[in-house]
Design an enzyme around this catalytic site. Structure first.
Site, PDB file in Angstrom:
ATOM      1  N   LYS A  31      13.212 -30.924  -9.801  1.00  0.00           N
ATOM      2  CA  LYS A  31      14.499 -31.511 -10.212  1.00  0.00           C
ATOM      3  C   LYS A  31      14.460 -33.033 -10.298  1.00  0.00           C
ATOM      4  O   LYS A  31      15.141 -33.608 -11.129  1.00  0.00           O
ATOM      5  CB  LYS A  31      15.630 -31.039  -9.307  1.00  0.00           C
ATOM      6  CG  LYS A  31      15.529 -31.429  -7.853  1.00  0.00           C
ATOM      7  CD  LYS A  31      16.518 -30.621  -7.009  1.00  0.00           C
ATOM      8  CE  LYS A  31      16.382 -31.003  -5.549  1.00  0.00           C
ATOM      9  NZ  LYS A  31      17.075 -30.068  -4.660  1.00  0.00           N
ATOM     10  N   ARG A 126      25.653 -26.581   4.225  1.00  0.00           N
ATOM     11  CA  ARG A 126      25.806 -26.721   2.780  1.00  0.00           C
ATOM     12  C   ARG A 126      25.983 -25.292   2.249  1.00  0.00           C
ATOM     13  O   ARG A 126      26.797 -24.558   2.801  1.00  0.00           O
ATOM     14  CB  ARG A 126      24.618 -27.478   2.165  1.00  0.00           C
ATOM     15  CG  ARG A 126      25.001 -28.185   0.845  1.00  0.00           C
ATOM     16  CD  ARG A 126      23.857 -28.966   0.224  1.00  0.00           C
ATOM     17  NE  ARG A 126      22.832 -28.094  -0.331  1.00  0.00           N
ATOM     18  CZ  ARG A 126      21.744 -28.512  -0.982  1.00  0.00           C
ATOM     19  NH1 ARG A 126      21.550 -29.801  -1.162  1.00  0.00           N
ATOM     20  NH2 ARG A 126      20.860 -27.667  -1.464  1.00  0.00           N
TER      21      ARG A 126
END
Ligand SMILES: *Cc1c(COP(=O)(O)O)cnc(C)c1O
Length: 367
Positions: A31, A126
């Protein structure tokens, strides 16, 4: 920005060798490459098992760039993007039934099954379902014939900064075994985290049953994410930034006048270090992240930056650099991603043929 594909390939190969010894599948997280195909290709050359990215946009770029590999979507899919997810990825990470239902509908429309990796939240707070809610989620997924559960996984060390430990991963393995009994088929992957899992792998403390990891940071930067220390055998200079000096002058280290807010809304504080030789680089906060950037020359310190100017203390290397000279910078993760995203930073295409290795190992393209 320079990118040494051979060093990245080397890093991936070494991480992969470590994984192979312990029966672990490696997803190379690309990414930070922001869809740059050279980065993906170098990771594939290092024999990773799949590519992983948090953004569909990047995966689409890679597909357009001719990268043909198994792909994993790391960020939970938005329901509105379900169809693109099914088209572009073999596996997506999920924690919401409604999203999985949207993927199921898209898979049905497209006539191809979609595989999900269910995320369990083990303390970082998260993404992921709480462990006790996993059976309920699985029960509902069992009614969706176009969805196959490829495995379960967890992510630590990102929001809460929680360390990946054998205890947490053992809990994940136990949940995987229970999920298999519930599903009636074996899970292919028990995905034990990100670069933060590598230290366990290196120390031989990875619990049996963890058979997949997703590694970005350490593959790109060669460092331990907990300590920022280099990991044994990995290159820490896969990427390098270079910028040109547009001013070199001696100035007082203290600003002169009434101090108000700086360009970013902060009140700047400066220490009186007398006169300094200061350099200005044609690079700024629009292009990179100061907190994770260092000069390669240890005699140069970064003082600060505004949008388009990066100011250096060059006092201890006085005389060694002049206006027009290039200064090399080593980016950390934030600096790397920001530079990748800046349209003002030239990304040197990594055509290994046609590159010449200069003193210090820097690769420069020969035109
Ligand atoms: C970014 C990300 C990773 C990779 O993390 P690194 O620290 O770069 O290794 C793994 N899993 C998920 C879900 C991610 O978002």
């Amino acid at each position: 920005m320079y990118f040494d594909s051979r060093k990245l390939t080397d890093n991936v190969r070494r991480i992969k060798a470590l994984c192979r010894q312990q029966g672990v599948t490696l997803a190379a997280v690309v990414k930070a490459g922001c869809g740059w195909t050279d980065v993906a290709r170098a990771a594939l050359d290092g024999d990773c098992d799949m590519l992983a990215d948090s953004r569909l946009h990047n995966l689409e770029q890679l597909a357009h760039g001719g990268i043909d590999a198994a792909t994993m979507l790391l960020r939970l899919p938005a329901p509105s993007q379900a169809e693109a997810v099914v088209r572009l990825c073999e596996i997506s990470l999920n924690s919401e039934y409604d999203s999985i239902h949207a993927l199921h509908a898209a898979a049905h429309r497209l006539g191809r099954k979609h595989r999900v990796l269910l995320m369990v939240e083990l303390g970082d707070r998260r993404e992921g379902v709480a462990a006790q809610q996993l059976p309920q989620l699985i029960e509902r997924i069992k009614a969706l014939p176009m969805i196959e559960v490829a495995g379960i996984g967890t992510n630590l060390g990102c929001l809460g900064g929680i360390r990946t430990t054998p205890e947490k991963l053992t809990e994940l393995v136990e949940l995987a075994r229970a999920s298999e009994r519930q599903l009636g088929y074996p899970l292919q992957y028990v995905s034990g985290g990100n670069s933060g899992t590598l230290p366990l792998l290196l120390e031989g403390r990875l619990p049996a049953g963890i058979n997949h990891i997703r590694v970005g940071f350490s593959m790109l930067l060669g460092r331990n994410p907990f300590t920022d220390e280099p990991l044994p055998g990995l290159h820490t200079d896969v990427f390098e930034l270079e910028a040109e000096l547009i001013e070199v002058q001696t100035k007082s280290s203290l600003p002169d006048g009434e101090i108000v807010l700086d360009a970013f809304g902060h009140v700047p504080v400066f220490e009186d270090l007398g006169d300094q030789v200061r350099g200005i680089l044609s690079l700024g906060r629009l292009d990179t992240d100061l907190a994770t950037l260092k000069a390669k020359d240890s005699g140069i310190e970064i003082i600060g930056a505004s949008s388009d100017h990066l100011v250096l203390d060059m006092t201890s290397v006085r005389g060694a650099y002049a206006v027009g000279d290039k200064v090399r910078l080593v980016p950390g993760y934030g600096a790397l991603v920001q530079a990748m995203l800046s349209p003002y930073v030239t990304k040197r295409p990594d055509l290994n043929a046609g590159w010449r290795r200069e003193r210090g190992g820097l690769l420069r393209m020969v035109r």
